[in-house]
Design a protein around this motif. Structure first.
Motif, PDB file in Angstrom:
ATOM      1  N   SER A  41     -14.501  -8.933   2.178  1.00 13.12           N
ATOM      2  CA  SER A  41     -13.944  -7.976   3.134  1.00 13.12           C
ATOM      3  C   SER A  41     -13.134  -8.707   4.209  1.00 13.12           C
ATOM      4  N   ILE A  42     -11.859  -8.336   4.332  1.00 15.06           N
ATOM      5  CA  ILE A  42     -10.981  -8.872   5.371  1.00 15.06           C
ATOM      6  C   ILE A  42     -10.321  -7.691   6.068  1.00 15.06           C
ATOM      7  N   LYS A  43     -10.514  -7.611   7.392  1.00  9.58           N
ATOM      8  CA  LYS A  43      -9.908  -6.527   8.162  1.00  9.58           C
ATOM      9  C   LYS A  43      -8.570  -6.994   8.734  1.00  9.58           C
ATOM     10  N   ALA A  44      -7.611  -6.056   8.824  1.00 10.73           N
ATOM     11  CA  ALA A  44      -6.277  -6.407   9.314  1.00 10.73           C
ATOM     12  C   ALA A  44      -5.636  -5.172   9.953  1.00 10.73           C
ATOM     13  N   HIS A  45      -4.361  -5.303  10.308  1.00  8.20           N
ATOM     14  CA  HIS A  45      -3.624  -4.229  10.982  1.00  8.20           C
ATOM     15  C   HIS A  45      -2.473  -3.764  10.088  1.00  8.20           C
ATOM     16  N   LYS A  46      -2.451  -2.476   9.799  1.00 11.09           N
ATOM     17  CA  LYS A  46      -1.416  -1.947   8.913  1.00 11.09           C
ATOM     18  C   LYS A  46      -0.011  -2.242   9.428  1.00 11.09           C
ATOM     19  N   TYR A  47       0.164  -2.109  10.748  1.00  8.55           N
ATOM     20  CA  TYR A  47       1.524  -2.284  11.274  1.00  8.55           C
ATOM     21  C   TYR A  47       2.013  -3.716  11.096  1.00  8.55           C
ATOM     22  N   MET A  48       1.096  -4.707  11.185  1.00  9.09           N
ATOM     23  CA  MET A  48       1.506  -6.101  10.990  1.00  9.09           C
ATOM     24  C   MET A  48       1.836  -6.369   9.521  1.00  9.09           C
ATOM     25  N   LEU A  49       0.998  -5.884   8.631  1.00  8.94           N
ATOM     26  CA  LEU A  49       1.249  -6.078   7.198  1.00  8.94           C
ATOM     27  C   LEU A  49       2.572  -5.419   6.804  1.00  8.94           C
ATOM     28  N   SER A  50       2.805  -4.227   7.320  1.00  6.87           N
ATOM     29  CA  SER A  50       4.030  -3.496   6.980  1.00  6.87           C
ATOM     30  C   SER A  50       5.266  -4.132   7.595  1.00  6.87           C
ATOM     31  N   SER A  51       5.105  -4.808   8.738  1.00  2.00           N
ATOM     32  CA  SER A  51       6.258  -5.408   9.413  1.00  2.00           C
ATOM     33  C   SER A  51       6.847  -6.571   8.632  1.00  2.00           C
ATOM     34  N   ARG A  52       6.053  -7.194   7.764  1.00  2.00           N
ATOM     35  CA  ARG A  52       6.538  -8.369   7.022  1.00  2.00           C
ATOM     36  C   ARG A  52       6.716  -8.106   5.535  1.00  2.00           C
ATOM     37  N   SER A  53       6.099  -7.070   5.019  1.00  2.00           N
ATOM     38  CA  SER A  53       6.115  -6.840   3.570  1.00  2.00           C
ATOM     39  C   SER A  53       6.446  -5.390   3.249  1.00  2.00           C
ATOM     40  N   ASP A  54       7.528  -5.189   2.504  1.00  2.00           N
ATOM     41  CA  ASP A  54       7.894  -3.851   2.074  1.00  2.00           C
ATOM     42  C   ASP A  54       6.849  -3.273   1.126  1.00  2.00           C
ATOM     43  N   VAL A  55       6.150  -4.150   0.416  1.00  2.00           N
ATOM     44  CA  VAL A  55       5.097  -3.691  -0.495  1.00  2.00           C
ATOM     45  C   VAL A  55       3.967  -3.030   0.297  1.00  2.00           C
ATOM     46  N   ILE A 102       0.036 -19.604  -3.667  1.00  2.00           N
ATOM     47  CA  ILE A 102       0.838 -19.040  -2.579  1.00  2.00           C
ATOM     48  C   ILE A 102       2.084 -18.353  -3.145  1.00  2.00           C
ATOM     49  N   LEU A 103       2.707 -18.977  -4.120  1.00  2.00           N
ATOM     50  CA  LEU A 103       3.911 -18.402  -4.717  1.00  2.00           C
ATOM     51  C   LEU A 103       3.606 -17.062  -5.376  1.00  2.00           C
ATOM     52  N   TYR A 104       2.490 -16.989  -6.072  1.00  2.19           N
ATOM     53  CA  TYR A 104       2.113 -15.721  -6.718  1.00  2.19           C
ATOM     54  C   TYR A 104       1.970 -14.613  -5.666  1.00  2.19           C
ATOM     55  N   ALA A 105       1.283 -14.922  -4.564  1.00  9.02           N
ATOM     56  CA  ALA A 105       1.074 -13.925  -3.514  1.00  9.02           C
ATOM     57  C   ALA A 105       2.391 -13.559  -2.835  1.00  9.02           C
ATOM     58  N   ALA A 106       3.229 -14.563  -2.573  1.00 12.48           N
ATOM     59  CA  ALA A 106       4.525 -14.296  -1.928  1.00 12.48           C
ATOM     60  C   ALA A 106       5.402 -13.440  -2.815  1.00 12.48           C
ATOM     61  N   ASP A 107       5.342 -13.682  -4.121  1.00  7.18           N
ATOM     62  CA  ASP A 107       6.121 -12.883  -5.065  1.00  7.18           C
ATOM     63  C   ASP A 107       5.599 -11.447  -5.097  1.00  7.18           C
ATOM     64  N   LYS A 108       4.296 -11.307  -5.101  1.00 10.22           N
ATOM     65  CA  LYS A 108       3.689  -9.976  -5.179  1.00 10.22           C
ATOM     66  C   LYS A 108       4.052  -9.135  -3.961  1.00 10.22           C
ATOM     67  N   TYR A 109       4.044  -9.753  -2.776  1.00 19.23           N
ATOM     68  CA  TYR A 109       4.283  -8.998  -1.552  1.00 19.23           C
ATOM     69  C   TYR A 109       5.695  -9.183  -1.000  1.00 19.23           C
ATOM     70  N   MET A 110       6.582  -9.729  -1.821  1.00 22.31           N
ATOM     71  CA  MET A 110       8.010  -9.824  -1.496  1.00 22.31           C
ATOM     72  C   MET A 110       8.248 -10.541  -0.161  1.00 22.31           C
ATOM     73  N   LEU A 111       7.624 -11.706  -0.026  1.00 25.51           N
ATOM     74  CA  LEU A 111       7.795 -12.538   1.173  1.00 25.51           C
ATOM     75  C   LEU A 111       8.808 -13.629   0.839  1.00 25.51           C
ATOM     76  N   ALA A 112      10.090 -13.314   1.023  1.00 27.44           N
ATOM     77  CA  ALA A 112      11.173 -14.186   0.559  1.00 27.44           C
ATOM     78  C   ALA A 112      11.132 -15.564   1.211  1.00 27.44           C
ATOM     79  N   ALA A 113      10.838 -15.633   2.498  1.00 29.03           N
ATOM     80  CA  ALA A 113      10.823 -16.915   3.193  1.00 29.03           C
ATOM     81  C   ALA A 113       9.729 -17.829   2.647  1.00 29.03           C
ATOM     82  N   VAL A 114       8.585 -17.253   2.329  1.00 33.09           N
ATOM     83  CA  VAL A 114       7.494 -18.047   1.759  1.00 33.09           C
ATOM     84  C   VAL A 114       7.868 -18.539   0.364  1.00 33.09           C
TER      85      VAL A 114
END
Length: 437
Positions: A41-55, A102-114
């Protein structure tokens, strides 16, 4: 999380530090992520996740927003926490040990800079005997530069790369990228040895009998990229024919090719290594003049309209006053450094050389590189030279564009903002380029 903290955590702290504090202490979190095999279980903030990832934005705000806990079983906890650190504070540490995850996760969540950071790390692998692994990764994640760099290295060091432990795990498509090259630096017999080993390994993974027919099946159309007519005939007869890899008609066509009949089934284009290909030189100057001041870095940009293999750069040597009477002409030495940078400002070649010059020497010298550099069409490359601390001869009335008549290759030159001297598209250093096609 029920924790005690004071308001001081906000005071005089930069925003990323405050955001990480809120994440780590689960302050105002509004989404729970169940991560990895153990669904940590990892808690986070929707607005932060959405601000960096279109996914993530689509996940939370799309036409069918997800409710409740978000399950992410395919990314392990440590990797996901690394990704969260990037999302919250723009920091991420990528090493050879974690780059694949890291590459797999960056690809999945469309984090181009990563992804770009991952590609930079992986390019180190692309220039080693493990280039086949880098090629597979580049293909899987659509990293075109990584694919190109891996193939460039494989073409120059084919035999070494095919002996790598990773080569047997190449996918059928990546194997095809290698086999269609006309530049491979090994014999066709070496390729066949590898193909049999690769085929048997793939059959084992698929729980198939490693028969010729099954190897043929896993090869698919890659079979027809092998130049069987260039394979050692003893090996062909004892290993390939006996294995059942080829049909009777295909076998006959190969034997007939040794008696002058062109095979209509397999490629008849022989492979030539880059070092075996004819070297061509283009010069950009019309006249040689003297002298030219050379303080600082000499630099110019070039691009080709076709893929070429750059083998060397022609430079102008230091200017020497003529000797008269009984004066003895002497030779001198200077240490220079030449770099080739690509359009991402990455250094592709660094060449150091001690050159000799004097009254009885030519005005132009070809600096030959230890290995060819694959120059990709319609991309800018920069030549830089440092260490030439004397006045030199120089080219004048230089051509902005030169077409080599035999190959039809056109090379264009552009001014570089790096140089702090007289070299530009009209005059100065860099007499020409040597290359193969």
């Amino acid at each position: 999380m029920n924790v005690h903290y004071t308001a001081e955590w906000r005071d005089n702290k930069p925003l990323p530090e405050c955001m990480m504090f809120m994440l780590q202490n689960e302050i105002m979190c509004d989404v729970t992520l169940r991560v990895g095999h153990y669904r940590t279980s990892i808690k986070a903030h929707k607005y932060m996740l959405s601000s960096r990832s279109d996914v993530f934005h689509t996940m939370f705000e799309g036409s069918l927003p997800e409710k409740g806990d978000i399950k992410i079983p395919d990314i392990e906890e440590n990797t996901f926490r690394d990704i969260l650190k990037y999302i919250y504070c723009d920091q991420i540490s990528i090493t050879n040990d974690n780059v694949k995850e890291i590459l797999y996760a960056a690809d999945k969540y469309m984090l181009a800079a990563v992804k770009r950071e991952c590609e930079t790390v992986l390019k180190q692998t692309a220039q080693s005997e493990h280039a086949t692994k880098a090629l597979q990764t580049g293909y899987q994640h659509s990293l075109l530069d990584l694919q190109r760099e891996s193939l460039d290295y494989i073409e120059i060091n084919t035999k070494e790369c095919l002996l790598s432990e990773y080569a047997l795990s190449l996918s059928r498509d990546c194997l095809g990228l290698i086999l269609k090259s006309d530049y491979l630096n090994c014999t066709e017999t070496d390729i066949c040895h590898f193909i049999i080993k690769w085929g048997k390994h793939q059959c084992k993974l698929a729980n198939l009998e490693p028969s010729g027919g099954n190897i043929r099946e896993v090869l698919g159309t890659n079979l027809y990229m092998i130049r069987f007519q260039d394979v050692d005939m003893k090996f062909f007869s004892k290993e390939i024919v006996v294995s059942g890899l080829l049909t009777d008609d295909e076998t006959v066509s190969i034997y007939q090719s040794h008696f002058g009949e062109v095979s209509k089934i397999f490629s008849n284009i022989p492979r030539y290594t880059v070092t075996q290909r004819k070297t061509i030189t283009v010069y950009r100057y019309e006249q040689i003049s003297q002298p030219m001041a050379t303080t600082g870095i000499q630099s110019i940009i070039f691009l080709s309209d076709n893929d070429i293999w750059l083998k060397g750069v022609h430079i102008f040597l230091p200017y020497v006053q003529p000797t008269y009477g009984h004066q003895v002409a002497v030779s001198n030495n200077v240490n220079i450094s030449i770099q080739i940078l690509n359009d991402s400002n990455e250094e592709k070649i660094h060449h150091d050389q001690r050159i000799t010059y004097g009254q009885n020497y030519d005005q132009v010298l070809e600096v030959k590189f230890s290995k060819p550099l694959h120059i990709h069409a319609r991309r800018d490359y920069t030549i830089q030279m440092n260490g030439m601390c004397y006045q030199t001869y120089c080219g004048i009335n230089c051509k902005e564009s030169v077409t080599e008549s035999e190959s039809g290759v056109t090379v264009k030159f552009k001014d570089s903002s790096v140089g702090d001297n007289e070299t530009n598209i009209s005059t100065g250093q860099f007499a020409g380029l040597s290359f193969s096609v």
